[in-house]
Scaffold this motif. Structure first.
Motif, PDB file in Angstrom:
ATOM      1  N   SER A   2       0.971   5.630  -4.697  1.00 61.89           N
ATOM      2  CA  SER A   2       1.034   6.936  -4.182  1.00 61.89           C
ATOM      3  C   SER A   2       0.443   8.108  -5.348  1.00 61.89           C
ATOM      4  CB  SER A   2       2.366   7.589  -3.869  1.00 61.89           C
ATOM      5  OG  SER A   2       3.268   7.670  -4.768  1.00 61.89           O
ATOM      6  N   ASN A   5       2.863  12.093  -4.773  1.00 60.31           N
ATOM      7  CA  ASN A   5       3.607  12.134  -3.690  1.00 60.31           C
ATOM      8  C   ASN A   5       3.029  12.926  -2.360  1.00 60.31           C
ATOM      9  OD1 ASN A   5       5.998  11.196  -2.645  1.00 60.31           O
ATOM     10  ND2 ASN A   5       7.209  12.948  -2.910  1.00 60.31           N
ATOM     11  N   TYR A   8      -1.124   8.188   0.009  1.00 60.48           N
ATOM     12  CA  TYR A   8      -0.374   6.737  -0.187  1.00 60.48           C
ATOM     13  C   TYR A   8      -1.672   5.993   0.435  1.00 60.48           C
ATOM     14  CZ  TYR A   8       4.158   9.367  -0.106  1.00 60.48           C
ATOM     15  OH  TYR A   8       4.858  10.356  -0.455  1.00 60.48           O
ATOM     16  N   THR A  10      -1.765   1.521   0.686  1.00 61.63           N
ATOM     17  CA  THR A  10      -1.462  -0.104   0.394  1.00 61.63           C
ATOM     18  C   THR A  10      -2.529  -0.997   0.998  1.00 61.63           C
ATOM     19  OG1 THR A  10       0.726   1.029   0.748  1.00 61.63           O
ATOM     20  CG2 THR A  10       0.467  -1.412   1.167  1.00 61.63           C
TER      21      THR A  10
END
Length: 193
Positions: A2, A5, A8, A10
């Motif tokens: 991230s 914050n 993100y 993945t």
């Protein structure tokens, strides 16, 4: 991973192998990735934070592999039975026959999953989640009928099927404030189509 914050990402890559497939199709590569953006942490969102405490948009895509339930589907099986025997001299000899036909080209079933979602927490006690999903499965393993004149009733596995699923899912939850007595409760509801 991230970033601040807010963003993100993945990613994942799997390489699976199974002895249920022949040597040429034994391994499959199955990647997946997801991204998310927490809009509520952006500076332009600050005026709304009194009403909307959290808002996140997310999306994912991945490919999954599935294998057949029977072992060694690519290898033909032979059975010995007295019904296929013959008399030789004074004795009866057992005969052999191919019990099932094999498909050397049997390979992984693949499902391509796509999901787009929204998560929102608002008015301090409410949370909402919404998702749109689309799944397409191809190379589905199915037993294909063959003529009885082949001498076997066992139908070979072939990667021939295809199907898809799509839909919407929503959920809404109310969490009560925490009372001094320690008592609290939540109410949830969901809808999917």
């Amino acid at each position: 991973s991230s970033c601040n914050n807010k963003y993100y990402v993945t990613a994942n890559v799997r390489r699976d192998g199974s002895s249920r497939f022949g040597p040429t199709n034994r391994y499959g590569i199955f990647p997946s990735a997801s991204v998310g953006w927490r809009i509520s942490n952006e500076s332009f969102f600050k005026p709304l934070q009194k009403y909307i405490q959290n808002m996140k948009i997310r999306a994912s895509y991945g490919i999954l592999g599935n294998q057949p339930t029977n072992d060694y589907a690519y290898i033909p099986t032979v059975t010995y039975t007295p019904y296929l025997g013959y008399l030789f001299g004074s004795g009866f000899l057992t005969g052999a026959a191919e019990e099932s036909f094999a498909n050397q080209n049997v390979k992984w079933e693949t499902t391509k999953d796509t999901d787009i979602g929204l998560d929102v927490t608002f008015l301090d006690n409410f949370s909402f989640t919404g998702d749109y999903y689309f799944d397409k499965t191809s190379n589905v393993l199915m037993n294909v009928p063959i003529p009885p004149s082949t001498g076997t009733s066992s139908n070979p596995l072939v990667n021939t099927g295809e199907f898809q699923n799509q839909g919407l899912e929503f959920s809404l939850t109310y969490n009560s404030p925490k009372y001094n007595s320690g008592f609290n409760y939540s109410i949830s509801g969901n809808l999917s189509t």
